[in-house]
Design a protein around this motif. Structure first.
Motif, PDB file in Angstrom:
ATOM      1  N   ASN A  84     -15.948  -4.359  -0.244  1.00  6.65           N
ATOM      2  CA  ASN A  84     -17.294  -4.609  -0.581  1.00  6.65           C
ATOM      3  C   ASN A  84     -17.375  -3.784  -1.907  1.00  6.65           C
ATOM      4  N   VAL A  85     -16.682  -2.513  -1.978  1.00  2.00           N
ATOM      5  CA  VAL A  85     -16.524  -1.670  -3.109  1.00  2.00           C
ATOM      6  C   VAL A  85     -15.675  -2.183  -4.137  1.00  2.00           C
ATOM      7  N   ARG A  86     -14.716  -2.699  -3.792  1.00  2.00           N
ATOM      8  CA  ARG A  86     -13.654  -3.574  -4.686  1.00  2.00           C
ATOM      9  C   ARG A  86     -14.287  -4.784  -5.224  1.00  2.00           C
ATOM     10  N   TYR A  87     -15.226  -5.365  -4.722  1.00  2.00           N
ATOM     11  CA  TYR A  87     -15.861  -6.437  -4.990  1.00  2.00           C
ATOM     12  C   TYR A  87     -16.931  -6.094  -6.118  1.00  2.00           C
ATOM     13  N   GLU A  88     -17.647  -4.937  -6.011  1.00  2.00           N
ATOM     14  CA  GLU A  88     -18.450  -4.394  -6.893  1.00  2.00           C
ATOM     15  C   GLU A  88     -17.740  -4.088  -8.169  1.00  2.00           C
ATOM     16  N   VAL A  89     -16.361  -3.547  -7.981  1.00  2.00           N
ATOM     17  CA  VAL A  89     -15.855  -3.187  -9.283  1.00  2.00           C
ATOM     18  C   VAL A  89     -15.364  -4.396 -10.103  1.00  2.00           C
ATOM     19  N   ALA A  90     -14.997  -5.453  -9.240  1.00  2.00           N
ATOM     20  CA  ALA A  90     -14.801  -6.651 -10.074  1.00  2.00           C
ATOM     21  C   ALA A  90     -15.746  -7.211 -10.755  1.00  2.00           C
ATOM     22  N   LYS A  91     -16.984  -7.191 -10.092  1.00  2.00           N
ATOM     23  CA  LYS A  91     -18.363  -7.742 -10.721  1.00  2.00           C
ATOM     24  C   LYS A  91     -18.364  -6.925 -11.952  1.00  2.00           C
ATOM     25  N   LYS A  92     -18.285  -5.888 -11.843  1.00  2.00           N
ATOM     26  CA  LYS A  92     -18.474  -4.769 -13.128  1.00  2.00           C
ATOM     27  C   LYS A  92     -17.510  -5.392 -14.357  1.00  2.00           C
ATOM     28  N   ILE A  93     -16.382  -5.567 -14.015  1.00  2.00           N
ATOM     29  CA  ILE A  93     -15.436  -5.884 -15.036  1.00  2.00           C
ATOM     30  C   ILE A  93     -15.676  -7.215 -15.539  1.00  2.00           C
ATOM     31  N   VAL A  94     -16.183  -8.079 -14.851  1.00  2.00           N
ATOM     32  CA  VAL A  94     -16.805  -9.477 -15.414  1.00  2.00           C
ATOM     33  C   VAL A  94     -17.721  -9.335 -16.203  1.00  2.00           C
TER      34      VAL A  94
END
Length: 297
Positions: free
Chosen positions: A155-165
């Motif tokens: 879930n943390v890795r998802y939030e990082v991906a969302k931040k990059i997008v």
């Protein structure tokens, strides 16, 4: 569904949920290859040429190009390697470096729309790499780690991906030009790594709508019979939503897993590619299922 378009001067490739799984050949990379590193540092690209042609013949759809050699002139070597490879094949390239000057050197000579490998969720990386991606109209691999490192929580890795997008959008880079690497962890060290990445891939597809990639061999690190593990992982990852992988296309067992996933996910119409690859040849003098007779000429 989202399609990420990359190209060379004459050939376009789509990475997408409804497109065949994209195989990105990993072999042009001196990391862990002492002989290749020495040759590239000395301006000898004969092994690069051989690796390029072998991967093309094996069925790669794109090629990753890396020139990360300690104490060498990486910007110069990367640019020379890209020019050489583009003279040998029309496949699009993934320009792979952690050095900004090297990335720009490669992008300057690249013909087409490259895939830049990569940007992370670290603010410094975002503010240095994304302007280059925008300037050269490239696509980019987004690695889902940040200043805190690689989280074991998907879930943390998802939030990082969302931040990059989101930060890419701030730079005028649409989400279809961002290919997220969810970071595949070794299953031998983390028993839930497979379940975690499959769940994360589902979220990246359904919630962010982004294409994905990974270093496929990470999953089997430290295990015996790695190619079998990689092959099954790739097929399962494709079913979970993964659309590409950086991998060695010279391993037939792993390619078979990808070909099977394309069939099972309705990306190989009428199984034509599967049949063309694996159908047994008709013995001389016998009639095939289509009524064709093979005779000696």
């Amino acid at each position: 569904m989202t399609r990420t378009i990359v190209s060379s001067a004459t050939k376009e490739i789509a990475i997408g949920f409804d497109d065949p799984f994209c195989i990105i050949g990993e072999r042009i990379n001196p990391t862990g290859r002492k002989k290749l590193a020495e040759e590239m540092a000395n301006g000898d690209y004969s092994r690069v040429e051989a690796d390029c042609l072998a991967q093309v013949a094996a069925g790669a759809h794109m090629l990753d190009v890396n020139a990360g050699i300690p104490l060498a002139d990486e910007p110069k070597i990367l640019a020379e390697t890209i020019q050489l490879v583009q003279g040998l094949t029309d496949l699009p390239l993934c320009i792979d470096s952690s050095i900004i000057d090297a990335l720009e050197s490669g992008l300057k000579v690249y013909k087409g729309r490259a895939l830049v490998n990569s940007v992370t969720g670290e603010d410094e990386s975002l503010e240095r790499v994304l302007p280059l991606v925008k300037k050269y109209d490239a696509a980019v691999v987004a690695i889902s780690n940040d200043e805190t490192g690689i989280s074991e929580d998907p879930n943390v890795r998802y939030e990082v991906a969302k931040k990059i997008v989101e930060r890419a959008a701030d730079h005028g880079i649409s989400h279809d030009r961002v290919v997220v690497d969810p970071l595949v962890m070794p299953i031998g060290a983390m028993g839930t790594a497979g379940k975690q990445v499959f769940a994360l891939l589902h979220r990246l597809k359904t919630e962010l709508g982004v294409n994905t990639t990974c270093g496929a061999s990470n999953i089997s690190f430290g295990l015996p019979n790695r190619h079998a593990m990689n092959a099954h992982f790739l097929a399962m990852a494709a079913a979970a939503g993964m659309t590409s992988a950086i991998m060695n296309p010279l391993h037939e067992e792993e390619l078979a897993g990808i070909r099977a996933s394309d069939v099972l996910l309705a990306k190989d119409q009428d199984c034509l590619k599967w049949i063309a690859k694996y159908r047994e040849p008709v013995p001389e003098g016998q009639v095939s299922a289509r009524g064709e007779r093979r005779n000696r000429r």
